[in-house]
Structure formats: C-alpha cells, structure tokens
Design an enzyme around this catalytic site. Sequence first.
Site, PDB file in Angstrom:
ATOM      1  N   GLU A 134       0.819  -1.227   0.000  1.00  0.00           N
ATOM      2  CA  GLU A 134       0.000   0.000   0.000  1.00  0.00           C
ATOM      3  C   GLU A 134       0.850   1.272   0.000  1.00  0.00           C
ATOM      4  O   GLU A 134       2.060   1.226   0.229  1.00  0.00           O
ATOM      5  CB  GLU A 134      -0.951   0.023   1.191  1.00  0.00           C
ATOM      6  CG  GLU A 134      -0.237   0.061   2.524  1.00  0.00           C
ATOM      7  CD  GLU A 134      -1.043   0.770   3.618  1.00  0.00           C
ATOM      8  OE1 GLU A 134      -1.513   1.902   3.392  1.00  0.00           O
ATOM      9  OE2 GLU A 134      -1.170   0.180   4.711  1.00  0.00           O
ATOM     10  N   LYS A 185      -3.254  -1.797  15.808  1.00  0.00           N
ATOM     11  CA  LYS A 185      -2.770  -0.950  16.888  1.00  0.00           C
ATOM     12  C   LYS A 185      -3.869  -0.764  17.900  1.00  0.00           C
ATOM     13  O   LYS A 185      -5.039  -0.677  17.534  1.00  0.00           O
ATOM     14  CB  LYS A 185      -2.486   0.447  16.330  1.00  0.00           C
ATOM     15  CG  LYS A 185      -1.219   0.540  15.589  1.00  0.00           C
ATOM     16  CD  LYS A 185      -0.793   1.999  15.555  1.00  0.00           C
ATOM     17  CE  LYS A 185       0.519   2.113  14.843  1.00  0.00           C
ATOM     18  NZ  LYS A 185       0.351   1.905  13.415  1.00  0.00           N
TER      19      LYS A 185
HETATM   20  N1  PSU Z   1      -2.675   1.650  10.649  1.00  0.00           N
HETATM   21  C1  PSU Z   1      -1.340   1.696  10.786  1.00  0.00           C
HETATM   22  N2  PSU Z   1      -0.589   2.318   9.835  1.00  0.00           N
HETATM   23  C2  PSU Z   1      -1.158   2.877   8.732  1.00  0.00           C
HETATM   24  C3  PSU Z   1      -2.577   2.793   8.587  1.00  0.00           C
HETATM   25  C4  PSU Z   1      -3.284   2.172   9.558  1.00  0.00           C
HETATM   26  O1  PSU Z   1      -0.824   1.198  11.780  1.00  0.00           O
HETATM   27  O2  PSU Z   1      -0.450   3.434   7.887  1.00  0.00           O
HETATM   28  C5  PSU Z   1      -3.218   3.358   7.359  1.00  0.00           C
HETATM   29  C6  PSU Z   1      -3.543   2.230   6.367  1.00  0.00           C
HETATM   30  O3  PSU Z   1      -3.378   2.733   5.062  1.00  0.00           O
HETATM   31  C7  PSU Z   1      -5.009   1.962   6.638  1.00  0.00           C
HETATM   32  C8  PSU Z   1      -5.507   3.346   6.952  1.00  0.00           C
HETATM   33  O4  PSU Z   1      -5.683   1.405   5.534  1.00  0.00           O
HETATM   34  O5  PSU Z   1      -4.469   3.941   7.718  1.00  0.00           O
HETATM   35  C9  PSU Z   1      -6.807   3.322   7.724  1.00  0.00           C
HETATM   36  O6  PSU Z   1      -7.296   4.615   7.840  1.00  0.00           O
HETATM   37  P1  PSU Z   1      -8.784   4.846   8.366  1.00  0.00           P
HETATM   38  O7  PSU Z   1      -8.745   4.396   9.795  1.00  0.00           O
HETATM   39  O8  PSU Z   1      -9.019   6.311   8.210  1.00  0.00           O
HETATM   40  O9  PSU Z   1      -9.672   4.010   7.499  1.00  0.00           O
END
Ligand code: PSU
Length: 301
Positions: free
Chosen positions: A25, A160
């Site tokens: 990603e 996390k």
């Molecule tokens: N969690 C992490 N590192 C990240 C992300 C999530 O520990 O970089 C990023 C990933 O790209 C994930 C996104 O798909 O954040 C999720 O964001 P949201 O919670 O806004 O959907």
Amino acid sequence: MNSFLKVSEEVSSAIHENRPVVALESTIISHGMPYPRNVETALKVESIVRENGAVPATICIIGGRLTVGASADEIEYLGKEGLKVTKASRRDLPVLLSKGMDGATTVATTMIGASLAGISVFATGGVGGVHRGAEVTMDISADLEELANTNVMVVCAGCKSILDLKLTLEYLETKGVPVIGYGTDELPAFYTDKSGLKVDYRLDTPEEVASAFRCKRTLGLQGGMLVTNPIPKQYAMDPDEINATIEKAVKDADALGIHGKALTPYLLDHIQKLTGGRSLESNIHLVCNNAALAAKIACAM
Ligand code: PSU
Ligand code: MN
C-alpha cells in the site's frame, strides 16, 4: 483492462505467467511515516519481497490512474509530498480518478487495485478497524468492509490499540472474515505481540495459509482473509509503555477535535513523536517481517 487501471509491465507479466506477486500500500508511505524513512522503507520492503521470491506491486493513484506497480520515482514522489497527497479510501476513488488526481491508497483501495489486477496477497503494517468510542463516532475503517467483500489476503501485524481491538474482531466475525494468527493463538497488537485477545485460528506455515485461502476461493466465499503476523520479539515495544503512549495520543486527538480520515495519520505521527522515534523503528521492522511472510505465502499459492 479499463483506462483507470495501469499495471506495470513487470507486474503484468508476472501475473500472466502465474508467478507470485505481493501488493503493497501507499498510505503507509505518505501518511504513515516521515520522509525520507518512508521512501527508504517502501523500497526496502520491495527488495524483501524480491529476496523471498515474489514480485512487489506497490499500489497508488497517479494522474487519475490506479497504478499497480509504482516506479521508484513514483514512490519518492508520494513520500516527499506526504500529507499533501490525498489519503484515498474506497469512497475517494470516483472523484480522484475522474479528475486525474493523485492519491495514496489505504488498505481498502490497495485491495481494490490488487483485485482488479489479479493479485491475491497483500502485505502492510496495520489495518484500520473499529476506533475507540465508535459507538458514538461511528468511526469504523472502510478497510473492514473491504475485507468483507474483496478477495485479497492481507498480511499485517495485527491492529494498533489506537483501535478498539475487541470490537474490531467482533466486526470481522460478523462480516465472515477469517482472522489467522501466524504462529500464534493471540492477536498481535502491532508494536507488541500481545493483546490478550484470541485469533480465530493459528496456522504455522505459508502452505497452510495459502491452502486455507484457496479453499475459501474454491467455495466461492467472497471477501478477504486477515493474516496477523506478530512483530519479532527483539523489535517489540514494552506493552505498558506503548499502551500509556497510545492512551495519551488518543486523548490529545480528542482534545484537538481530530476525527475522520485525519485521525489515524495524526495518531501515528503523535505516537512516533511521543516515543522519540522508537515506535517508528518497530513499525519499520514489522512491515519488513510482513513483506517476507507475504512473499512466502504468495510463493506457496
Ligand atoms: N494503521 C497503521 N498504519 C497505517 C494505517 C493504519 O498502523 O499506515 C493506514 C492504512 O493505510 C489503513 C488506513 O488502511 O491507515 C486506515 O485509515 P482509516 O482508519 O481512516 O480508514
Ligand atoms: Mn475512519
């Protein structure tokens, strides 16, 4: 192929020749880590995928095209632009693509790109999930809905604890997404290998994981599979320390009124600052560890 999709020559020939490919990603590059460590890490992760016998396909949006197999220049560009690049989840695709814009793909959009290109294994650090307080904010990552619907396996280091891990597991169960612990019965919590929560199944080899995924496909069960791979012990953080830091970061975000798509990037950055950069080192190691496992699984498929 549609005009909104661009697959690099290397990735396209690997797919056509049925060689193993691992999707990667790009939100982790532009919104997950600071420059230049983000670019260094993205390139290192690609080389780890190669060393383990697969072709890397970093996915992003460049000039209105969902790009599968970003070039080193494109990775450098996304890393340098950082937060200026739109964090692109599923709902962002129609406008970004039709307007010819750029975007950094989240887990959800990377799964979409992988699926359109015909890639079934994807490695990242952590996936989005149900945020703490979601019973009020309704902040549930679109990553979970994508896992429910799109046939791509996601290899991560668990979630996390900026998220509510228990609710995240409940959501995945409702959506029928298998949650696998790789070599563990316990859901890893990203910076640590401990969450106190159980995964659905423990599998111990790349072959077992590949075989479960193939079975799911043969049955025609739509949706992905979440493979959680614990951070190697020597890189794990002290659970008490990291949990206290996360508590503080979540409170600070709340006090500043940060919400929606800005929340996850804010928390990641704030945690890195609060730990004096140590969480970043753990983050890099676990992503590398996931890339190696994903490549082995892709080879076993
Ligand atoms: N969690 C992490 N590192 C990240 C992300 C999530 O520990 O970089 C990023 C990933 O790209 C994930 C996104 O798909 O954040 C999720 O964001 P949201 O919670 O806004 O959907
Ligand atoms: Mn969200």
